[in-house]
Design a protein around this motif. Structure first.
Motif, short mmCIF file in Angstrom:
data_model
loop_
_atom_site.label_atom_id
_atom_site.label_comp_id
_atom_site.label_asym_id
_atom_site.label_seq_id
_atom_site.Cartn_x
_atom_site.Cartn_y
_atom_site.Cartn_z
N GLU A 172 0.79 -1.23 0.00
CA GLU A 172 0.00 0.00 0.00
C GLU A 172 0.82 1.28 0.00
OE1 GLU A 172 -2.08 -1.25 3.47
OE2 GLU A 172 -3.84 -1.89 2.33
N TYR A 203 -6.65 6.26 4.10
CA TYR A 203 -7.84 5.41 3.98
C TYR A 203 -9.03 6.20 3.44
CZ TYR A 203 -5.44 1.98 6.93
OH TYR A 203 -4.57 1.07 7.43
N ASN A 253 -12.37 0.96 -3.40
CA ASN A 253 -13.64 0.28 -3.65
C ASN A 253 -14.82 1.15 -3.24
OD1 ASN A 253 -12.94 0.16 -0.96
ND2 ASN A 253 -13.89 -1.84 -0.60
N SER A 294 -4.13 -2.45 -7.92
CA SER A 294 -4.13 -3.29 -6.73
C SER A 294 -4.30 -4.74 -7.14
CB SER A 294 -5.28 -2.90 -5.78
OG SER A 294 -5.42 -3.86 -4.75
N THR A 330 -4.89 -8.86 -5.66
CA THR A 330 -5.94 -9.46 -4.83
C THR A 330 -5.41 -10.20 -3.62
OG1 THR A 330 -5.90 -11.38 -6.31
CG2 THR A 330 -7.56 -9.69 -6.75
N ASN A 376 -2.13 -6.31 -2.33
CA ASN A 376 -3.55 -6.02 -2.16
C ASN A 376 -3.74 -4.70 -1.41
OD1 ASN A 376 -6.31 -6.11 -1.81
ND2 ASN A 376 -6.24 -7.57 -0.12
N ARG A 395 -6.04 -2.56 0.59
CA ARG A 395 -7.29 -2.71 1.33
C ARG A 395 -7.45 -1.49 2.25
NH1 ARG A 395 -4.89 -7.73 4.84
NH2 ARG A 395 -3.40 -6.51 6.06
N HIS A 396 -8.66 -1.28 2.69
CA HIS A 396 -8.93 -0.14 3.56
C HIS A 396 -9.44 -0.67 4.89
CE1 HIS A 396 -8.30 2.94 0.45
NE2 HIS A 396 -8.65 1.96 -0.36
N ASN A 397 -8.51 -1.32 5.59
CA ASN A 397 -8.82 -1.96 6.86
C ASN A 397 -7.67 -1.71 7.83
OD1 ASN A 397 -9.10 -3.92 9.01
ND2 ASN A 397 -10.57 -5.00 7.72
#
Length: 498
Positions: free
Chosen positions: A379, A394, A441, A457, A459, A464, A466-468
């Protein structure tokens, strides 16, 4: 070392160049000098002041749309009572943080980075800039981009027919003129995103009347400017522990709201609609103006403070109109329904345009690198691009949560390389097949308009995006720095001038 075997001496050399003196750049500088105290660095800031976004945006009501306890740095606690802070206070906080930790001494203001070229023979970046309009070149081993993800010069402005004929003032929030006097005037704000929602309550205090014109509704939720739960935690827990209590509470709350909305979209929609119905006048057409067609968090939720947006409607100072613009004439806006809205001032809160790496042209040994053609690694790095990191926050939590993880990972990489004698490192996917997914997303207009400018991005980790925050924080603790990385040493060493 040159061709005749002599060591090459370079002016304006530093180990690290940080582009941007906003939240990301100041945070990266702190983590760099914390982890690598003997590493030299400079911060190249295009503007004349510290702040980045919080210096650029000066429209009425400018504030964060996430809580300040997670937007502030974990190493520099927020001490004021607000849970959501105004823009000028955030900028003051950044200035004080930079001064306290000696970061301001490393900043070169009015320095616009234009291009950066990597030289594989020396493992250095050459960055071409304009400093107060004069060309100036910098060299470094590493580049850190704290430039954000949008174009500071050119906000998004749709082609509204007749806009040039409007006899009043036309203003985009990104370039707010401080001389604008809107007292007693009729204002039409075109747009219903976070900027419009934060701006309108402040505008309505001085304007004669404000109309928010939107093509379609947006989800809105209200939060307190001063959160009693947060204040209770800060009162019970002493000193820094109170700050961390507030920070943890806000992190858990934000993660829960997002997870709940994604897991139970129908229930979330019902709750938000009922909230609007309770806080708007009896008989108000809630479903027309405040019931979006999409699910919550398909686009980012807009945050009100203490119901200020709904209060402006209740007092009659604000109207919401949901329609499309047919054209603009000298005295206002004509809608497709045939309705017209007279205006003295038009504010085009129509959004931003995405931009990778602050618009800086990147090349490796003279060959241009297009960020949109590269996968993102953990990221913050780009596939096969050496010694470079880019901080992007984020979409569903405060910017600084990821910015600090990025800054710490970057500082850790430099420490690891120095301890092993490496001069370059880059993530490498190789010939492995990799499925692609959107890096963001959400269905926001600025993403849909310009998805082609963002890196790709994958998978699965480490490619990957991600927004976590919770999973990212765990990964950061367990990070394997060698994973999918190529390390090496340059054949030529570049020594800085003492």
């Amino acid at each position: 070392m040159s061709a005749n075997g002599r060591e090459e001496r370079v002016d304006d050399y530093s180990d690290v160049l940080i582009i941007g003196a906003g939240i990301s750049g100041i945070g990266a500088a702190y983590r760099l000098q914390e982890k690598n105290p003997h590493t030299s660095y400079k911060v190249l800031e295009r503007r004349a002041r510290i702040g980045g976004t919080w210096d650029l945006h000066r429209y009425p009501g400018i504030r964060s749309d996430s809580d300040i306890f997670t937007l502030s740095y974990p190493f520099e606690p927020w001490t004021r009572p607000e849970n959501v802070a105004d823009g000028p206070d955030i900028r003051d906080y950044l200035v004080q943080t930079a001064r306290k930790h000696g970061i301001d001494e490393h900043i070169r203001f009015n320095t616009h980075a234009l291009s950066a070229d990597w030289d594989s023979s020396t493992d250095t970046w050459t960055v071409h800039t304009e400093q107060d309009g004069t060309p100036k070149t910098y060299r470094s081993r590493f580049l850190f981009f704290g430039t954000g993800y949008y174009n500071y010069d050119e906000p998004y402005l749709p082609d509204f027919p007749g806009l040039d004929e409007f006899s009043g003032e036309v203003v985009h929030p990104q370039h707010w003129p401080e001389s604008l006097d809107y007292t007693g005037k009729r204002i039409v704000v075109i747009g219903s995103g976070a900027t419009a929602v934060s701006m309108i309550p402040s505008l309505s205090e001085k304007a004669g009347h404000v109309t928010m014109l939107q093509r379609s509704p947006t989800y809105m939720l209200s939060g307190p400017r001063i959160n009693p739960i947060v204040q209770a935690l800060r009162k019970v827990l002493p000193g820094r522990a109170g700050y961390w209590g507030a920070r943890i509470y806000n992190t858990i709350f934000t993660v829960f709201i997002y997870a709940f909305a994604k897991a139970a979209p129908k229930l979330s929609r019902r709750y938000i609609r009922n909230y609007a119905k309770r806080n708007l006048p009896r008989g108000y057409p809630v479903d027309k103006h405040f019931k979006p067609r999409y699910d919550p968090w398909d686009q980012r939720l807009c945050a009100m403070l203490d119901n200020d947006f709904y209060d402006a409607i209740n007092t009659g100072r604000l109207d919401v109109v949901t329609d499309r613009i047919d054209h603009i004439d000298p005295s206002g806006v004509v809608l497709r329904s045939g309705q017209r809205i007279d205006a003295d001032v038009l504010i085009t809160a129509t959004g931003i345009q995405l931009q990778a790496l602050g618009g800086v042209l990147i090349s490796i040994d003279g060959e241009e690198v297009k960020p949109q053609d590269r996968f993102v690694y953990k990221e913050h790095m780009l596939e096969d691009v050496p010694n470079l990191a880019w901080c992007v926050g984020y979409i569903n939590a405060s910017w600084t949560l990821r910015a600090d993880l990025t800054a710490r990972a970057f500082a850790k990489l430099i420490s690891y390389m120095d301890s092993h004698g490496y001069t370059h490192a880059y993530p490498h996917l190789g010939d492995k097949p990799m499925a692609e997914k959107p890096a963001w997303n959400i269905n926001a207009g600025y993403v849909q308009r310009a998805g082609h400018v963002l890196p790709k991005s994958g998978t699965h980790r480490p490619w990957n995006v991600r927004h976590n925050y919770v999973l990212d924080a765990i990964d950061h603790r367990l990070d394997r720095i060698e994973e999918s990385m190529v390390f090496g040493r340059a054949p030529v060493r570049v020594a800085p001038v003492a």
